[in-house]
Design a protein around this motif. Structure first.
Motif, PDB file in Angstrom:
ATOM      1  N   ASN A   1       0.996  -1.273  -0.096  1.00 21.94           N
ATOM      2  CA  ASN A   1      -0.089   0.175   0.142  1.00 21.94           C
ATOM      3  C   ASN A   1       1.113   1.120   0.060  1.00 21.94           C
ATOM      4  N   TYR A   2       0.195   2.342  -0.113  1.00 23.13           N
ATOM      5  CA  TYR A   2       1.127   3.593  -0.331  1.00 23.13           C
ATOM      6  C   TYR A   2       1.608   4.248   1.031  1.00 23.13           C
TER       7      TYR A   2
ATOM      8  N   VAL B   1       5.127   8.004  -7.931  1.00 26.71           N
ATOM      9  CA  VAL B   1       4.088   7.865  -6.864  1.00 26.71           C
ATOM     10  C   VAL B   1       3.018   8.766  -6.748  1.00 26.71           C
ATOM     11  N   SER B   2       3.349   9.921  -6.812  1.00 29.36           N
ATOM     12  CA  SER B   2       2.202  11.143  -6.687  1.00 29.36           C
ATOM     13  C   SER B   2       1.416  10.827  -8.184  1.00 29.36           C
TER      14      SER B   2
ATOM     15  N   SER C   1       0.794   8.126  -9.831  1.00 31.83           N
ATOM     16  CA  SER C   1      -0.077   7.062  -9.543  1.00 31.83           C
ATOM     17  C   SER C   1      -1.274   7.317  -8.774  1.00 31.83           C
ATOM     18  N   ARG C   2      -1.168   8.040  -7.773  1.00 34.08           N
ATOM     19  CA  ARG C   2      -2.274   8.428  -6.959  1.00 34.08           C
ATOM     20  C   ARG C   2      -3.049   9.113  -7.786  1.00 34.08           C
ATOM     21  N   GLU C   3      -2.938  10.227  -8.522  1.00 37.20           N
ATOM     22  CA  GLU C   3      -3.716  11.019  -9.260  1.00 37.20           C
ATOM     23  C   GLU C   3      -4.456  10.167 -10.209  1.00 37.20           C
TER      24      GLU C   3
ATOM     25  N   SER D   1      -7.668   8.358  -9.247  1.00 42.23           N
ATOM     26  CA  SER D   1      -8.589   9.412  -8.634  1.00 42.23           C
ATOM     27  C   SER D   1      -9.799   9.356  -9.521  1.00 42.23           C
TER      28      SER D   1
ATOM     29  N   SER E   1      -9.105  12.194 -12.461  1.00 48.81           N
ATOM     30  CA  SER E   1      -7.944  11.905 -13.387  1.00 48.81           C
ATOM     31  C   SER E   1      -8.646  12.016 -15.108  1.00 48.81           C
TER      32      SER E   1
ATOM     33  N   MET F   1      -1.606   0.560  -6.266  1.00 49.57           N
ATOM     34  CA  MET F   1      -2.631   1.263  -7.144  1.00 49.57           C
ATOM     35  C   MET F   1      -3.998   0.793  -6.944  1.00 49.57           C
TER      36      MET F   1
ATOM     37  N   LEU G   1      -5.844   0.462  -3.315  1.00 51.22           N
ATOM     38  CA  LEU G   1      -6.530   1.894  -3.061  1.00 51.22           C
ATOM     39  C   LEU G   1      -7.763   1.975  -4.064  1.00 51.22           C
TER      40      LEU G   1
END
Length: 242
Positions: free
Chosen positions: A17-18, A31-32, A34-36, A39, A42, A64, A67
């Motif tokens: 996990n993150y 990493v940033s 990938s989270r975006e 969402s 995106s 990813m 989450l």
């Protein structure tokens, strides 16, 4: 997290996990991004993650998915290495040659419109396989049209893959690219400390600072080898204690 009944080739590992993912300067942007990408806001149609072996690309892709499933618990997810997909395509062709029609279309639908989150790992394996490249290009077109999440993982840059896999070039050019680079020596020492604190296998073992410094200076820089060195030390100490 409960095992998702609609997950194929993907087994949820809570540690991926993150929160546990080791950050350093050369992977922070990836990493940033990938989270975006996962969402709801995106606008990136595809996500292309690349970097040398052993830097945590697959672990990040699993983070990813974890989450994504937290926010979409009933979504279908599929993780596959390209070699596996090639084997499935060969099997579908064989069945159709034996008279069982529709196998290729069913395979295309399985990866194209029936999977909400798809991870295609080791895309570089398609180099020199033009027929398979065209098949996967059709899958990606389906996914682009439906807006489903797709992560493509490679050891090579997107520009290199466009040249090596011409059938794939149109889809690849629509990807958002994120690169994970090797950490420098100073970052490697910090990574070793974080591994010794966060890794579920290593966190109960104590490592001397001098030992970590030696590993950091002699390592080639990838996370896999750093963790492997710590695992060897931990195993050796356990044997000596026994």
């Amino acid at each position: 997290m409960q095992e998702n009944p609609f997950a194929y080739g993907f087994h949820s590992i809570p540690e991926y996990n993150y929160e546990n993912y080791i950050l350093y300067e050369n992977n922070r942007e990836a990493v940033s991004d990938s989270r975006e990408y996962i969402s709801e806001d995106s606008s990136w149609p595809l996500f292309y993650l690349y970097g040398s072996v052993g830097l945590g690309k697959t672990c990040l892709a699993h983070a990813m998915v974890n989450l994504f499933l937290e926010n979409n618990p009933h979504a279908s997810v599929r993780y596959t290495k390209i070699e596996t997909l090639v084997s499935e395509l060969i099997g579908a062709l064989y069945e159709e040659n034996r008279g069982k029609q529709g196998e290729i279309q069913r395979l295309s639908d399985r990866y194209g419109c029936e999977t909400d989150f798809l991870i295609l790992d080791d895309i570089q394996y398609l180099e020199g396989k033009s027929g398979t490249g065209e098949f996967i290009s059709e899958i990606l077109k389906q996914r682009l049209d439906s807006g489903r999440k797709t992560v493509i993982i490679s050891d090579r840059t997107m520009e290199c893959q466009v040249q090596k896999i011409p059938a794939f070039s149109e889809s690849l050019r629509k990807c958002h690219c994120a690169e994970i680079k090797k950490p420098d020596e100073g970052e490697r020492l910090d990574i070793l400390r974080k591994l010794s604190e966060k890794d579920p296998v290593l966190k109960n073992h104590e490592f001397r600072t001098e030992t970590l410094e030696i590993i950091a200076s002699e390592s080639n820089g990838d996370i896999r080898s750093l963790r492997g060195s710590l695992l060897k030390l931990a195993a050796y100490d356990l044997l000596m204690q026994g």
